[in-house]
Design a protein around this motif. Structure first.
Motif, PDB file in Angstrom:
ATOM      1  N   GLU A  69       0.829  -1.209   0.000  1.00 32.67           N
ATOM      2  CA  GLU A  69       0.000   0.000   0.000  1.00 32.67           C
ATOM      3  C   GLU A  69       0.862   1.257   0.000  1.00 32.67           C
ATOM      4  O   GLU A  69       1.855   1.338   0.714  1.00 32.67           O
ATOM      5  CB  GLU A  69      -0.901   0.009   1.240  1.00 32.67           C
ATOM      6  CG  GLU A  69      -1.859  -1.150   1.260  1.00 32.67           C
ATOM      7  CD  GLU A  69      -2.882  -1.060   2.388  1.00 32.67           C
ATOM      8  OE1 GLU A  69      -2.834  -0.068   3.155  1.00 32.67           O
ATOM      9  OE2 GLU A  69      -3.720  -1.974   2.488  1.00 32.67           O
ATOM     10  N   LEU A  70       0.471   2.232  -0.783  1.00 33.47           N
ATOM     11  CA  LEU A  70       1.154   3.525  -0.801  1.00 33.47           C
ATOM     12  C   LEU A  70       0.116   4.623  -0.521  1.00 33.47           C
ATOM     13  O   LEU A  70      -0.448   5.200  -1.439  1.00 33.47           O
ATOM     14  CB  LEU A  70       1.815   3.771  -2.160  1.00 33.47           C
ATOM     15  CG  LEU A  70       2.823   2.736  -2.650  1.00 33.47           C
ATOM     16  CD1 LEU A  70       3.272   3.051  -4.066  1.00 33.47           C
ATOM     17  CD2 LEU A  70       4.036   2.683  -1.720  1.00 33.47           C
ATOM     18  N   PRO A  71      -0.121   4.924   0.745  1.00 33.10           N
ATOM     19  CA  PRO A  71      -1.175   5.881   1.098  1.00 33.10           C
ATOM     20  C   PRO A  71      -0.912   7.254   0.463  1.00 33.10           C
ATOM     21  O   PRO A  71       0.214   7.727   0.467  1.00 33.10           O
ATOM     22  CB  PRO A  71      -1.086   5.978   2.628  1.00 33.10           C
ATOM     23  CG  PRO A  71      -0.345   4.764   3.057  1.00 33.10           C
ATOM     24  CD  PRO A  71       0.563   4.387   1.937  1.00 33.10           C
ATOM     25  N   GLY A  72      -1.957   7.830  -0.088  1.00 35.57           N
ATOM     26  CA  GLY A  72      -1.852   9.183  -0.633  1.00 35.57           C
ATOM     27  C   GLY A  72      -1.297   9.251  -2.045  1.00 35.57           C
ATOM     28  O   GLY A  72      -1.381  10.277  -2.695  1.00 35.57           O
ATOM     29  N   VAL A  73      -0.704   8.151  -2.512  1.00 37.39           N
ATOM     30  CA  VAL A  73      -0.170   8.141  -3.879  1.00 37.39           C
ATOM     31  C   VAL A  73      -1.240   7.505  -4.765  1.00 37.39           C
ATOM     32  O   VAL A  73      -1.495   6.309  -4.652  1.00 37.39           O
ATOM     33  CB  VAL A  73       1.126   7.309  -3.975  1.00 37.39           C
ATOM     34  CG1 VAL A  73       1.665   7.315  -5.391  1.00 37.39           C
ATOM     35  CG2 VAL A  73       2.163   7.804  -2.986  1.00 37.39           C
ATOM     36  N   ASN A 132       5.376  12.734  -0.876  1.00 35.02           N
ATOM     37  CA  ASN A 132       4.378  13.628  -1.453  1.00 35.02           C
ATOM     38  C   ASN A 132       2.967  13.090  -1.260  1.00 35.02           C
ATOM     39  O   ASN A 132       2.029  13.859  -1.036  1.00 35.02           O
ATOM     40  CB  ASN A 132       4.653  13.877  -2.938  1.00 35.02           C
ATOM     41  CG  ASN A 132       5.534  15.097  -3.152  1.00 35.02           C
ATOM     42  OD1 ASN A 132       5.167  16.195  -2.784  1.00 35.02           O
ATOM     43  ND2 ASN A 132       6.707  14.879  -3.714  1.00 35.02           N
ATOM     44  N   GLY A 133       2.830  11.778  -1.336  1.00 31.86           N
ATOM     45  CA  GLY A 133       1.528  11.170  -1.085  1.00 31.86           C
ATOM     46  C   GLY A 133       1.088  11.426   0.350  1.00 31.86           C
ATOM     47  O   GLY A 133      -0.057  11.793   0.620  1.00 31.86           O
ATOM     48  N   PHE A 134       2.031  11.304   1.242  1.00 36.50           N
ATOM     49  CA  PHE A 134       1.769  11.529   2.667  1.00 36.50           C
ATOM     50  C   PHE A 134       1.335  12.984   2.936  1.00 36.50           C
ATOM     51  O   PHE A 134       0.507  13.250   3.795  1.00 36.50           O
ATOM     52  CB  PHE A 134       3.050  11.176   3.436  1.00 36.50           C
ATOM     53  CG  PHE A 134       3.020  11.467   4.900  1.00 36.50           C
ATOM     54  CD1 PHE A 134       2.341  10.632   5.775  1.00 36.50           C
ATOM     55  CD2 PHE A 134       3.691  12.563   5.414  1.00 36.50           C
ATOM     56  CE1 PHE A 134       2.323  10.888   7.133  1.00 36.50           C
ATOM     57  CE2 PHE A 134       3.685  12.829   6.768  1.00 36.50           C
ATOM     58  CZ  PHE A 134       2.990  11.992   7.625  1.00 36.50           C
ATOM     59  N   CYS A 135       1.896  13.900   2.162  1.00 43.22           N
ATOM     60  CA  CYS A 135       1.633  15.332   2.381  1.00 43.22           C
ATOM     61  C   CYS A 135       0.497  15.862   1.523  1.00 43.22           C
ATOM     62  O   CYS A 135       0.205  17.062   1.570  1.00 43.22           O
ATOM     63  CB  CYS A 135       2.842  16.173   2.000  1.00 43.22           C
ATOM     64  SG  CYS A 135       4.321  15.773   2.856  1.00 43.22           S
ATOM     65  N   LYS A 136      -0.098  15.022   0.706  1.00 43.07           N
ATOM     66  CA  LYS A 136      -1.007  15.516  -0.327  1.00 43.07           C
ATOM     67  C   LYS A 136      -2.101  16.434   0.212  1.00 43.07           C
ATOM     68  O   LYS A 136      -2.372  17.492  -0.349  1.00 43.07           O
ATOM     69  CB  LYS A 136      -1.630  14.331  -1.066  1.00 43.07           C
ATOM     70  CG  LYS A 136      -2.327  14.741  -2.344  1.00 43.07           C
ATOM     71  CD  LYS A 136      -2.439  13.618  -3.321  1.00 43.07           C
ATOM     72  CE  LYS A 136      -3.705  12.839  -3.073  1.00 43.07           C
ATOM     73  NZ  LYS A 136      -3.839  11.701  -3.974  1.00 43.07           N
ATOM     74  N   GLN A 160       7.735  -0.716   0.769  1.00 41.88           N
ATOM     75  CA  GLN A 160       7.236   0.335  -0.127  1.00 41.88           C
ATOM     76  C   GLN A 160       8.313   0.767  -1.118  1.00 41.88           C
ATOM     77  O   GLN A 160       8.045   0.917  -2.299  1.00 41.88           O
ATOM     78  CB  GLN A 160       6.784   1.546   0.692  1.00 41.88           C
ATOM     79  CG  GLN A 160       5.509   1.284   1.481  1.00 41.88           C
ATOM     80  CD  GLN A 160       5.162   2.445   2.386  1.00 41.88           C
ATOM     81  OE1 GLN A 160       6.035   3.028   3.028  1.00 41.88           O
ATOM     82  NE2 GLN A 160       3.889   2.779   2.459  1.00 41.88           N
ATOM     83  N   VAL A 206      -2.565   3.866  -3.937  1.00 40.95           N
ATOM     84  CA  VAL A 206      -2.192   2.572  -4.502  1.00 40.95           C
ATOM     85  C   VAL A 206      -2.452   1.457  -3.482  1.00 40.95           C
ATOM     86  O   VAL A 206      -1.876   1.469  -2.386  1.00 40.95           O
ATOM     87  CB  VAL A 206      -0.700   2.558  -4.903  1.00 40.95           C
ATOM     88  CG1 VAL A 206      -0.292   1.170  -5.390  1.00 40.95           C
ATOM     89  CG2 VAL A 206      -0.424   3.598  -5.976  1.00 40.95           C
ATOM     90  N   TYR A 237       8.861  -2.016  -3.680  1.00 36.84           N
ATOM     91  CA  TYR A 237       7.734  -2.069  -4.618  1.00 36.84           C
ATOM     92  C   TYR A 237       7.904  -1.006  -5.711  1.00 36.84           C
ATOM     93  O   TYR A 237       7.788  -1.293  -6.900  1.00 36.84           O
ATOM     94  CB  TYR A 237       6.439  -1.821  -3.848  1.00 36.84           C
ATOM     95  CG  TYR A 237       5.152  -2.093  -4.586  1.00 36.84           C
ATOM     96  CD1 TYR A 237       4.869  -3.347  -5.096  1.00 36.84           C
ATOM     97  CD2 TYR A 237       4.199  -1.087  -4.751  1.00 36.84           C
ATOM     98  CE1 TYR A 237       3.661  -3.597  -5.750  1.00 36.84           C
ATOM     99  CE2 TYR A 237       2.998  -1.332  -5.399  1.00 36.84           C
ATOM    100  CZ  TYR A 237       2.727  -2.583  -5.897  1.00 36.84           C
ATOM    101  OH  TYR A 237       1.543  -2.826  -6.534  1.00 36.84           O
ATOM    102  N   MET A 246       7.947  10.321  -4.041  1.00 41.08           N
ATOM    103  CA  MET A 246       6.554  10.031  -4.357  1.00 41.08           C
ATOM    104  C   MET A 246       5.773   9.637  -3.094  1.00 41.08           C
ATOM    105  O   MET A 246       4.656  10.090  -2.868  1.00 41.08           O
ATOM    106  CB  MET A 246       6.485   8.913  -5.399  1.00 41.08           C
ATOM    107  CG  MET A 246       5.089   8.698  -5.946  1.00 41.08           C
ATOM    108  SD  MET A 246       5.058   7.430  -7.218  1.00 41.08           S
ATOM    109  CE  MET A 246       5.503   6.040  -6.230  1.00 41.08           C
ATOM    110  N   ILE A 247       6.391   8.811  -2.266  1.00 39.53           N
ATOM    111  CA  ILE A 247       5.705   8.358  -1.052  1.00 39.53           C
ATOM    112  C   ILE A 247       5.477   9.531  -0.094  1.00 39.53           C
ATOM    113  O   ILE A 247       4.392   9.693   0.468  1.00 39.53           O
ATOM    114  CB  ILE A 247       6.518   7.235  -0.350  1.00 39.53           C
ATOM    115  CG1 ILE A 247       6.546   5.987  -1.235  1.00 39.53           C
ATOM    116  CG2 ILE A 247       5.929   6.908   1.015  1.00 39.53           C
ATOM    117  CD1 ILE A 247       7.551   4.940  -0.808  1.00 39.53           C
TER     118      ILE A 247
END
Ligand SMILES: Nc1ncnc2c1ncn2[C@@H]1O[C@H](COP(=O)(O)OP(=O)(O)OP(=O)(O)O)[C@@H](O)[C@H]1O
Ligand SMILES: [Mg+2]
Lengths: 257, 485
Positions: free
Chosen positions: A92-96, B454-458, B434, A145, B437, B451-452
């Motif tokens: 899992e990729l939270p937020g992506v 940025n996803g966390f901070c979205k 992660q 994801v 992957y 990327m990870i």
């Protein structure tokens, strides 16, 4: 003709324990191979060694991929060279969002190959063709994801990634586990659509049912860190009937020819 | 250094011997002598040609400051600051002192500009290279100012506003952050040199993001910056502060004050990207950033939104706050704080609910890498009159590696039974799974990490204005370089 993959006398350790103990396997171009075997036999370990994961230490043996020494390549270089791993447990990729992830991945691979990256429009167009075929909703693409995906959705998402990245050699680690019969068909169709003379596929599975849909050229039994037996499609049926009893650890398996 | 030690010594000896208040009259000088005393405060005020009331205000602040002690409650450590070992006034550096071309600029800095995709001309300006007439920032600024003037928006340096709009400045300066507020704000009140002033008249929606064209000049706005923004009834403004490009400054201590005032139905969106020099990998150098930012939602239905991306500075001490006084007023705080190497950040917000049905949202994302320490410190207070007030707080920490730390310190004070407070906190670690992957899909370590994260901070980054958001995303990746692998 060079083979897609040649594994010779591969020994590999995880956490100081030897898991692969002299594994030999050759996969020709365009072939589909299936690996079956008891839990803990080292199937996933093999997939990680192929993709170069840290902590999976090769102690001896060789792997040549399209004539090239695989060990010279870093994880992402192997990906760019066309090796794809469908994960047994997708991460899992939270937020992506899946869209972001897929676009970043595809462009990273194109870049490494020295090809032009796709812009948002080109990418979306390409993505659409695959999501339709795999019955993947826009909602799934927007979410993080694999975050909150059901088991089956995760596996379909792996196939989507494979379809988009168009690898030369794909390893699918138990992609069929946890799929209902409809999803199984969708996934199998996805895999079959990718079959091509210059592309090879290695499916790892516990169920011969999958092999009704993805018909393999060869079936291997991996037990105790080695290929214990190889045969055609009918070997899968036989295994389903008899189980892995005769390959149980400690007993001497039949060496592959 | 912008001045030689020799000159500095000369000036200080002259000042020390001959003058008591005397040098105040000699405002042709380019810098005040080292140290801080009443004379220096007078000197700064005289330099700026300020009215008496402002001088008196500064002097009161200075006197108060002498009685105060540096706060020690934040979870940050740094060597004692010697406030006498600094210059409190220096005229801006002349262009001739700067590098003549980009060839003379630190290549490390240029690489970062490139990664951020900053255009060449802007790179030159940021690096302090004297640029030719092709890109005339002054004329650009003038054009924008004309456009703003058409709708009645005032946007100018605060030193100008003191002269041109004295009644507005006198009415509002220090009305949100009083000169006696806290050690650093009080110091700022005594010695602030410049900053921005902005007034949005009744019913006006400011036609552009403010300070976008200003940001290059802002890179030189100094050590003790003071910003005052007034949004009159029914007005709206989006204000951008800072710069994604790394900013170097010879002054180690920065203590800014920002005051926002919102009348009925007004809205201010205040976005910051802070990327001051964080010091080297061993923690040498780097800016201490002690900022007081506060918004007063005085009017009904007013709304203020703080969005900050904090990636720079060696030490950050910063709590942009909202005083929700008007009924139905809304306060928001969206924050990303990234610390790497030996950086320390103690940041958060205060939401003071006074009016009825006021509501606040706090989304704080802390990312720690290297040996850094990141603390979220936040206060939610429901006053007795805050009937039906609501707060939602979410604090998420992400750790990269195992030598860094993340801490969450929420203070909750509820004095109204009808008020609701919700608090959620999570801590996660970027896992090897992660990264593997992502790399299996072709991304490098750093691309994967970026990327990870940025996803966390979205949730926070999407609050930034578009043009800022894209750069901020890249910045997130760049700030974490070297923290994996
Ligand atoms: N980090 C580790 N340290 C020690 N042993 C490990 C580690 N990771 C895996 N193993 C061991 O390696 C062996 C092979 O595991 P692997 O996952 O390859 O099996 P598998 O054939 O894929 O099994 P399954 O069918 O259950 O998926 C197992 O005995 C497992 O416990
Ligand atoms: Mg497995």
């Amino acid at each position: 003709m060079t083979n897609m993959l040649e594994i010779k006398d591969l020994h590999a350790e995880v956490g100081g324990t030897e898991i692969l103990k002299g594994l030999n396997l050759t996969i020709g171009e365009g072939e589909v191979h299936a690996i079956m075997g008891p839990n803990g036999a080292g199937k996933s370990t093999l997939s990680y060694v192929l993709s170069g994961r840290d902590g999976y230490e090769v102690t001896s043996g060789s792997i040549s991929y399209r004539g090239q020494d695989l060990f010279e390549l870093a994880i992402e270089e192997r990906a760019a060279a066309g090796i794809f791993l469908g994960f047994q447990y997708p991460v899992e990729l939270p937020g992506v969002s899946s869209t972001t992830f897929l676009k970043t991945a595809l462009n990273a691979i194109l870049r490494q190959r020295g090809e032009d990256e796709l812009d948002a429009m080109q990418f979306m167009k390409r993505l659409r063709t695959h999501t339709k075929a795999l019955n993947i909703s826009d909602d799934m693409l927007r979410r993080g994801v694999n975050v909150g995906f059901s088991g089956g959705e995760k596996k379909r998402n792996e196939i989507l990634q494979m379809a988009l990245l168009e690898p030369s050699f794909a390893v699918l680690d138990e992609t069929d586990s946890g799929l209902d019969i409809d999803a199984l068909k969708v996934v199998a169709e996805g895999v079959n659509a990718l079959r091509a003379p210059d592309r090879s596929i290695l499916v790892i599975t516990h169920y011969q049912r999958l092999l009704d849909y993805i018909v393999p050229d060869f079936v291997h039994v991996l037990a105790n860190g080695k290929i214990a037996r190889s045969g055609g499609k009918e070997l899968a049926l036989e295994l389903e009937e008899n189980g892995y009893g005769e390959y149980a650890s400690g007993t001497s398996g039949i060496e592959a020819a | 250094m912008s001045y030689t030690t020799e000159t500095a010594d000369q000036v200080s000896s002259i000042a020390g011997e001959k003058y008591k208040y005397g040098f105040v009259t000699d405002i042709e000088m380019d810098l005040a002598p080292m140290g801080l005393n009443e004379d220096i405060v007078r000197f700064i005020s005289a330099k700026k040609d300020e009215p008496e009331w402002l001088l008196q205000w500064r002097l009161r602040a200075y006197e108060r400051w002498l009685t105060m002690e540096e706060p020690k409650w934040a979870k940050v450590q740094y060597p004692e600051i010697d406030f006498q070992d600094a210059y409190y006034y220096a005229a801006p550096k002349s262009k001739e002192d700067g590098p003549k071309s980009l060839d003379e600029v630190d290549p490390e800095l240029l690489r970062t500009y490139e990664k951020l995709g900053i255009p060449l001309l802007e790179q030159q300006m940021l690096a302090g290279v004297a640029v030719d007439a092709v890109f005339d920032s002054v004329s650009v600024a003038t054009t924008f100012r004309k456009e703003l003037a058409k709708v009645g928006v005032i946007f100018c340096p605060i030193s100008e506003a003191v002269k041109d709009y004295p009644e507005l400045v006198q009415k509002y300066l220090g009305s949100v952050v009083p000169y006696s507020d806290n050690f650093y704000a009080t110091l700022n009140s005594a010695v602030f040199t410049d900053g921005s002033f902005c007034y949005i008249p009744k019913g006006v929606r400011c036609p552009m993001e403010l300070s976008t064209y200003f940001r290059i000049n802002q890179a030189n706005s100094g050590q003790f910056e003071r910003t005052l923004i007034i949004a009159d009834e029914g007005s709206y403004v989006s204000y951008l502060e800072g710069c994604t490009a790394p900013q170097r400054d010879e002054n180690q201590l920065h203590a800014a004050v920002v005051e926002l005032i919102l009348l009925d139905d007004a809205e201010i969106k205040y976005s910051t990207v802070q990327n001051w020099y964080p010091g080297d990998a061993d923690g040498k150098g780097g800016i201490y950033n002690f900022v007081t930012k506060r918004a007063a939602c005085r009017g009904r239905n007013s709304k203020v939104s703080w969005t900050q991306v904090e990636t720079g500075s060696a030490v950050t001490w910063k709590y942009p706050s909202c005083i929700l006084q008007g009924d139905n007023s809304v306060g928001e705080f969206y924050s990303v704080a990234i610390t790497n190497n030996l950086q320390q950040a103690d940041t958060g917000t205060k939401m003071i609910h006074i009016g009825e049905n006021t509501s606040s949202t706090i989304i704080a994302k802390g990312i720690s890498a290297g040996r850094s320490q990141s603390t979220y410190r936040g206060l939610v207070r429901m006053q007795p009159g805050a009937k039906g007030a609501r707060n939602y707080t979410q604090c998420d920490s992400l750790l990269i590696g195992d030598k860094c730390g993340a801490h969450t310190v929420p203070y909750i004070e509820n004095r109204n039974r009808t008020a609701q407070i919700e608090h959620e906190a999570t801590t996660a670690k970027i896992s090897e799974d992660q990264l593997f992957y992502c790399r299996q899909r072709g991304l490098t370590d750093e691309e994967a990490l970026s990327m990870i994260v940025n996803g966390f901070c979205k949730q926070v980054l999407q609050e930034l204005p578009m043009e800022f958001a894209v750069e901020a995303q890249k910045l997130v990746g760049i700030s974490l370089e070297g923290s994996v692998g």
